[in-house]
Design an enzyme around this catalytic site. Structure first.
Site, PDB file in Angstrom:
ATOM      1  N   HIS A   1       0.807  -1.221   0.000  1.00  0.00           N
ATOM      2  CA  HIS A   1       0.000   0.000   0.000  1.00  0.00           C
ATOM      3  C   HIS A   1       0.841   1.272   0.000  1.00  0.00           C
ATOM      4  CE1 HIS A   1      -2.079  -3.266   2.234  1.00  0.00           C
ATOM      5  NE2 HIS A   1      -3.025  -2.978   1.369  1.00  0.00           N
TER       6      HIS A   1
ATOM      7  N   HIS B   1      -7.076   4.869   5.114  1.00  0.00           N
ATOM      8  CA  HIS B   1      -6.564   3.742   4.341  1.00  0.00           C
ATOM      9  C   HIS B   1      -5.046   3.861   4.245  1.00  0.00           C
ATOM     10  CE1 HIS B   1      -5.713   1.086   0.931  1.00  0.00           C
ATOM     11  NE2 HIS B   1      -6.850   0.483   1.237  1.00  0.00           N
TER      12      HIS B   1
ATOM     13  N   GLU C   1      -2.937   3.289   1.957  1.00  0.00           N
ATOM     14  CA  GLU C   1      -2.441   3.932   0.739  1.00  0.00           C
ATOM     15  C   GLU C   1      -2.573   5.446   0.826  1.00  0.00           C
ATOM     16  OE1 GLU C   1      -3.537   4.421  -3.938  1.00  0.00           O
ATOM     17  OE2 GLU C   1      -4.003   2.478  -3.030  1.00  0.00           O
TER      18      GLU C   1
ATOM     19  N   THR D   1      -5.606   4.364  -5.694  1.00  0.00           N
ATOM     20  CA  THR D   1      -5.630   3.466  -6.861  1.00  0.00           C
ATOM     21  C   THR D   1      -6.796   2.495  -6.859  1.00  0.00           C
ATOM     22  OG1 THR D   1      -4.245   1.796  -5.782  1.00  0.00           O
ATOM     23  CG2 THR D   1      -3.108   3.524  -7.044  1.00  0.00           C
TER      24      THR D   1
ATOM     25  N   SER E   1     -10.263  -4.325   2.709  1.00  0.00           N
ATOM     26  CA  SER E   1      -9.753  -4.221   1.340  1.00  0.00           C
ATOM     27  C   SER E   1     -10.620  -3.248   0.556  1.00  0.00           C
ATOM     28  CB  SER E   1      -9.766  -5.597   0.663  1.00  0.00           C
ATOM     29  OG  SER E   1      -9.558  -5.468  -0.730  1.00  0.00           O
ATOM     30  N   SER E   2     -10.054  -2.087   0.229  1.00  0.00           N
ATOM     31  CA  SER E   2     -10.817  -1.059  -0.473  1.00  0.00           C
ATOM     32  C   SER E   2     -11.333  -1.553  -1.812  1.00  0.00           C
ATOM     33  CB  SER E   2      -9.946   0.190  -0.675  1.00  0.00           C
ATOM     34  OG  SER E   2     -10.619   1.161  -1.449  1.00  0.00           O
ATOM     35  N   ASN E   3     -10.473  -2.187  -2.607  1.00  0.00           N
ATOM     36  CA  ASN E   3     -10.903  -2.581  -3.953  1.00  0.00           C
ATOM     37  C   ASN E   3     -11.974  -3.659  -3.894  1.00  0.00           C
ATOM     38  OD1 ASN E   3      -9.673  -5.391  -5.044  1.00  0.00           O
ATOM     39  ND2 ASN E   3      -8.238  -4.501  -3.583  1.00  0.00           N
TER      40      ASN E   3
END
Length: 336
Positions: free
Chosen positions: A86, A136, A138, A177, A235-237
């Site tokens: 990340h 987050h 990232e 991202t 998990s964001s995605n």
């Protein structure tokens, strides 16, 4: 369990691409290679990727997961420490150097690209707006590339409306991202409408894997009685895939980490199931979930291919002299 003759039919729309992306594959490889080259323990700051199965597998190989560098015992300061995919603020490698630690940075190259885009905005005298989710890793890493106050986080259109820049002619934006492509496009439109001079990054910030997985879900979700996304709650995605499935027409969309989390009593009678996996979810769990449905349904798998991914991100030169065995590669690829 009913015999096969009494199992109801189920069409399983299986998304492709799904699961591990090149950045996740590279990060896991780095930990495995470091363990083979330097021996255990290898310390990893933060979860290398957001998946409990992967983390526990690396722990079994000798990885030790920590949140901060001061958790590394003095007697282990010669052991390598790996930074997660990340990305980390600049203060983290600086702290590692101050402690004389040997570190390996597993930041995804596409996250590093966002860091460079943000720094380019600053060099050109722009205040940076980062579209992302507070807290987050990232986002923390990206904001930590620049001095305090140089970046403003934008999560909603209300944030766009509330932002008061010192100079509306000197603004640039980047994005996390792993965001929803549609949500991000809406926020960018809002920014550009309010600040016409705002400068976009030199290249797309949302990564190819996030975009590809969302497009595959959009293609398969319409008419699905249930859509399952394999992924972790942090998990964001993966969470974005659940949202995409709901918007694209799935009657119900759920995030699960393992087959044991499927709420069989709640899903009711279904005839069409959509299935995908976030970029940090290994294929072995997808297989586990398919097997769980095969035990209860007469399953026909319909593979929905919307893109072919050929990206490969090499590991750093310090680890390229180590060879991975077939069993190592199976673990790295998420198939065991």
């Amino acid at each position: 369990m009913p015999d096969i003759s009494s199992k109801p039919p189920l069409t399983l729309r299986l998304c492709q691409p799904r699961g591990f992306c090149a950045g996740v594959d590279r990060a896991i490889q780095i930990v495995v290679l470091a363990l083979k080259k330097y021996g255990a323990p290898v310390y990893v700051r933060h979860e290398i990727v957001h998946n409990r199965y992967v983390v526990e597998g690396l722990q079994n190989l000798g990885a030790v997961f920590i949140e901060e560098l001061d958790e590394i015992p003095d007697e282990h300061h010669d052991c390598p420490v790996v930074f997660s995919a990340h990305g980390v603020p600049k203060s983290v490698p600086a702290d590692a150097q101050a402690r004389n630690l040997f570190y390996l940075d597993a930041t995804c190259p596409l996250v590093s690209k966002v860091h460079k885009q943000a720094m380019r905005h600053q060099r050109l005298g722009r205040h940076i707006l980062l579209i992302g989710h507070a807290g987050h890793p990232e986002v923390i890493g990206t904001m930590g590339q620049l001095p305090e106050g140089a970046v403003t986080l934008i999560e909603t259109e209300a944030d766009v409306a509330a932002f008061q820049p010192q100079d509306p002619e000197a603004l640039g934006f980047v994005t996390q991202t792993t965001l929803s492509v549609e949500d991000t496009a809406g926020l960018i439109r809002a920014l550009q409408a309010r600040f016409p001079a705002i400068m976009a990054p030199s290249a797309e910030s949302i990564c190819y894997a996030t975009t590809n997985r969302q497009e595959a879900v959009k293609e398969t979700a319409a008419g699905a009685d249930l859509f399952l996304v394999v992924g972790a709650p942090n998990s964001s995605n993966s969470k974005r895939l659940v949202e995409v499935a709901e918007r694209a027409g799935a009657k119900m969309s759920l995030l699960v980490q393992r087959a044991s989390e499927i709420p069989w009593d709640d899903i009711g009678q279904i005839s069409t199931l959509g299935l995908s996996a976030g970029a940090s979810a290994p294929e072995i769990i997808v297989d586990e979930i398919i097997d769980a449905f095969r035990a209860r349904f007469d399953v026909t798998v319909d593979l929905a291919v919307t893109a072919t991914e050929t990206e490969n991100f090499p590991v750093m030169s310090a680890l390229r002299d180590v060879e991975l065995t077939a069993s190592d590669m199976a673990f790295v690829n998420g198939t065991v």
